[in-house]
Design a protein around this motif. Structure first.
Motif, short mmCIF file in Angstrom:
data_model
loop_
_atom_site.label_atom_id
_atom_site.label_comp_id
_atom_site.label_asym_id
_atom_site.label_seq_id
_atom_site.Cartn_x
_atom_site.Cartn_y
_atom_site.Cartn_z
N ALA A 221 0.83 -1.20 0.00
CA ALA A 221 0.00 0.00 0.00
C ALA A 221 0.86 1.25 0.00
O ALA A 221 0.58 2.21 -0.73
N LEU A 222 1.91 1.26 0.80
CA LEU A 222 2.79 2.42 0.85
C LEU A 222 3.49 2.66 -0.48
O LEU A 222 3.64 3.80 -0.92
N SER A 223 3.91 1.59 -1.13
CA SER A 223 4.57 1.74 -2.43
C SER A 223 3.60 2.20 -3.51
O SER A 223 4.01 2.77 -4.51
N ALA A 224 2.31 1.97 -3.30
CA ALA A 224 1.28 2.43 -4.25
C ALA A 224 0.87 3.87 -3.97
O ALA A 224 -0.01 4.42 -4.63
N GLY A 225 1.51 4.48 -2.93
CA GLY A 225 1.24 5.88 -2.63
C GLY A 225 0.14 6.14 -1.62
O GLY A 225 -0.29 7.27 -1.45
N VAL A 226 -0.31 5.11 -0.94
CA VAL A 226 -1.36 5.28 0.06
C VAL A 226 -0.76 5.93 1.30
O VAL A 226 0.36 5.60 1.71
N ASP A 227 -1.47 6.89 1.88
CA ASP A 227 -1.02 7.57 3.09
C ASP A 227 -0.92 6.58 4.25
O ASP A 227 -1.76 5.68 4.38
N SER A 228 0.08 6.75 5.11
CA SER A 228 0.29 5.81 6.21
C SER A 228 -0.88 5.78 7.18
O SER A 228 -1.21 4.73 7.73
N ASN A 229 -1.55 6.92 7.38
CA ASN A 229 -2.73 6.93 8.26
C ASN A 229 -3.85 6.09 7.69
O ASN A 229 -4.59 5.43 8.42
N GLN A 230 -3.99 6.10 6.36
CA GLN A 230 -5.02 5.28 5.73
C GLN A 230 -4.66 3.80 5.85
O GLN A 230 -5.53 2.96 6.06
N VAL A 231 -3.38 3.47 5.72
CA VAL A 231 -2.94 2.09 5.89
C VAL A 231 -3.26 1.62 7.31
O VAL A 231 -3.75 0.50 7.51
N ILE A 232 -3.01 2.47 8.27
CA ILE A 232 -3.31 2.13 9.67
C ILE A 232 -4.79 1.82 9.85
O ILE A 232 -5.17 0.84 10.48
N ARG A 233 -5.64 2.65 9.24
CA ARG A 233 -7.09 2.42 9.35
C ARG A 233 -7.49 1.14 8.62
O ARG A 233 -8.29 0.34 9.12
N GLN A 234 -6.93 0.93 7.42
CA GLN A 234 -7.29 -0.26 6.65
C GLN A 234 -6.87 -1.55 7.33
O GLN A 234 -7.57 -2.56 7.24
N LEU A 235 -5.72 -1.52 7.98
CA LEU A 235 -5.24 -2.73 8.68
C LEU A 235 -5.80 -2.83 10.10
O LEU A 235 -5.49 -3.77 10.81
N ARG A 236 -6.58 -1.83 10.49
CA ARG A 236 -7.20 -1.81 11.83
C ARG A 236 -6.16 -1.93 12.93
O ARG A 236 -6.30 -2.74 13.86
N LEU A 237 -5.13 -1.10 12.80
CA LEU A 237 -4.05 -1.13 13.80
C LEU A 237 -4.34 -0.16 14.92
O LEU A 237 -5.01 0.78 14.82
#
Length: 67
Positions: free
Chosen positions: A51-67
């Motif tokens: 996700a990060l390599s695709a340009g997704v914001d780290s906060n969005q990754v955190i939400r998507q992974l439910r961290l």
């Protein structure tokens, strides 16, 4: 109101659970849990990197992974 108690099924016999068997079961469960944890960690890390390599914001990754 009355409650009618009936024994339709025979009571299970009380068996002595062998301590050695219980220890082996616990060890196997711990081993399985460790394997699962390692696989989950690898998958979450892989998904986050992707996700990060695709340009997704780290906060969005955190939400998507439910961290």
């Amino acid at each position: 109101m009355s409650i009618i108690e009936r024994d339709y099924l025979p009571k299970p016999e009380s068996i002595q659970f062998p301590r050695e068997l219980a220890v082996l079961i616990v060890r196997k469960a711990a081993s399985m849990a460790a394997t699962f944890e390692e696989k989950a960690l690898d998958q979450l890390t892989k998904d986050a990197r992707s996700a990060l390599s695709a340009g997704v914001d780290s906060n969005q990754v955190i939400r998507q992974l439910r961290l």
